[in-house]
Design a protein around this motif. Sequence first.
Motif, PDB file in Angstrom:
ATOM      1  N   ASP A  48       3.528  -8.769  -0.942  1.00 23.06           N
ATOM      2  CA  ASP A  48       4.009  -8.168  -2.183  1.00 23.06           C
ATOM      3  C   ASP A  48       3.045  -7.160  -2.780  1.00 23.06           C
ATOM      4  N   ASP A  49       2.005  -6.775  -2.028  1.00 16.71           N
ATOM      5  CA  ASP A  49       1.110  -5.723  -2.509  1.00 16.71           C
ATOM      6  C   ASP A  49       1.898  -4.428  -2.672  1.00 16.71           C
ATOM      7  N   PRO A  50       1.605  -3.629  -3.706  1.00 14.89           N
ATOM      8  CA  PRO A  50       2.317  -2.347  -3.865  1.00 14.89           C
ATOM      9  C   PRO A  50       2.025  -1.425  -2.683  1.00 14.89           C
ATOM     10  N   PRO A  51       3.004  -0.672  -2.230  1.00 15.88           N
ATOM     11  CA  PRO A  51       2.821   0.211  -1.060  1.00 15.88           C
ATOM     12  C   PRO A  51       2.063   1.480  -1.416  1.00 15.88           C
ATOM     13  N   LEU A  52       0.810   1.331  -1.813  1.00 12.94           N
ATOM     14  CA  LEU A  52       0.006   2.496  -2.186  1.00 12.94           C
ATOM     15  C   LEU A  52      -0.299   3.352  -0.961  1.00 12.94           C
ATOM     16  N   PRO A  53      -0.363   4.674  -1.122  1.00 14.11           N
ATOM     17  CA  PRO A  53      -0.641   5.546   0.029  1.00 14.11           C
ATOM     18  C   PRO A  53      -2.048   5.321   0.569  1.00 14.11           C
ATOM     19  N   ALA A  54      -2.196   5.473   1.875  1.00 13.69           N
ATOM     20  CA  ALA A  54      -3.506   5.418   2.541  1.00 13.69           C
ATOM     21  C   ALA A  54      -3.771   6.779   3.166  1.00 13.69           C
TER      22      ALA A  54
END
Length: 491
Positions: A445-451
């Motif tokens: 459930d971690d937010p899909p932050l950009p890498a």
Amino acid sequence: MPFRTTVRLLESFYEASTLDRSRAEWPPHPYRVFCALVSVADPDDPLHDAALQWLEQQPAPVVRVPAQSAEGQVPRCAWVPTNGVAAQPSHTLLPGRTAGGQTRVWRERALARPVMVFEWPTVPPAGVAAVLESLARAVPYLGRATGQALLHTSVESAGEGGEEGGPWQVWEPAGADVVAGVQSLRAPYPGLLERLRWAHAEGQYAFQQARPHPYVLRGAQAVQEPGVVEGRFADLVTFAFAPGVSLDAHLTMKVTGALRGRVCDLLAAAGHDVEAMVAMHGHKERGDERGVCAFLGLPFVGRRYADGRLRGVGVALPRDLDPVVRRAVLASLLRTDGGLSTLQVPALDWPLDLVYVGEGATPTDTVAAVRPQRWTRPSRQWATALPMVLDHFPKRNGREIEESVAVSCRMAGLPEPRDIEVLRTGAFVPGAPSLSPGAVRRYEDDPPLPARHVRLHFAEAVAGPVIVGSKRNYGLGLCLPTNTQDGGYGA
């Protein structure tokens, strides 16, 4: 007398973008000129190789560009067909299809005069000069393929005018004592020809073989190099996997999570109150500015045959760590009950054997990735070896993403970079892996932050390890120091 390569564009526009495509590249990078010469050279012609090898051995050239130029406020756009090739082409790969249903965008710079000059300080032998001139005349464009150009080489008396009169802006290689107004331009370096040929054979991009060189606008005021800025971490304790053992970088979060748990177990077994050690578990109250230990997976990157796989692990101890806690952690890692000698990763059916790597370890290729000094050497430039996860969502992939990286640097206890480069795809460091969205999340459930892979340029040398981004305590955003004078990676 300098050796000049003059580029005359057929239109008064220079069409080339920065690596993140957010703005036009300016001034033009000498690296493009060398790559253009290589592109038209015959790889089986020893005379071509000898001339290009002579050129790559020379100091970085001076770059002269028209003083009057401006970047277009709105980038150029065009519909383009795909170049997809498949054994059984589908309707999405037919030549008439547009690329994803969107226009392609590129930046351009309007010039008062369509002339640019690159000046090397050394006069080549007559035979080398003749070969370079023949190669230059065969180059069809510089920058984008739409930027048609005529190239010409010559040996002339030094002057400010180049082929045409008028005011010029002159960029020259910066000395080690200049930090004000420094801009990184990609420039040729010894061995580049071989690297470009290898990259072509391996299907890699030419920009991944580039190395930056510091440039400064002529007349900029020199400022003496200040002292080294201390980073957030004071100690880096590293351990290598057994010889021949490596792990896919996609397992980084699993490896570092297991490492964190193992170190906490060692501390608890030694009788320490792990719950009271905020630096270990990282669960801080709002307003608590104390540093937290970082648990790292150490990839093999920055070398010609680097594969980006993990060769070991490390524990970085914050500079403000309580001395009592520091002694306890070091004792658990190195001495108590044999120290950290094995690591069980949930994704593996067998435990990893670990060997402590001290500062005096032999710098073989396998151990080099795990030596502490490879990740701690002070440098004004750092590039991600593992992609960083942004601390928040940028509005779009423009300048906002660079501002997001700047915020991440401040949150990581680093000075704000004077320049930030961000890539949408690929990496600055050879071999540095790109990770899937699932590999940069610790929980489902971690937010899909950009890498993204990034390169950071600081006004002062910063001591490592440098780790940025929201998953920095678990090793993502680990950066490798880049020597801005010779473009080398690590120690």
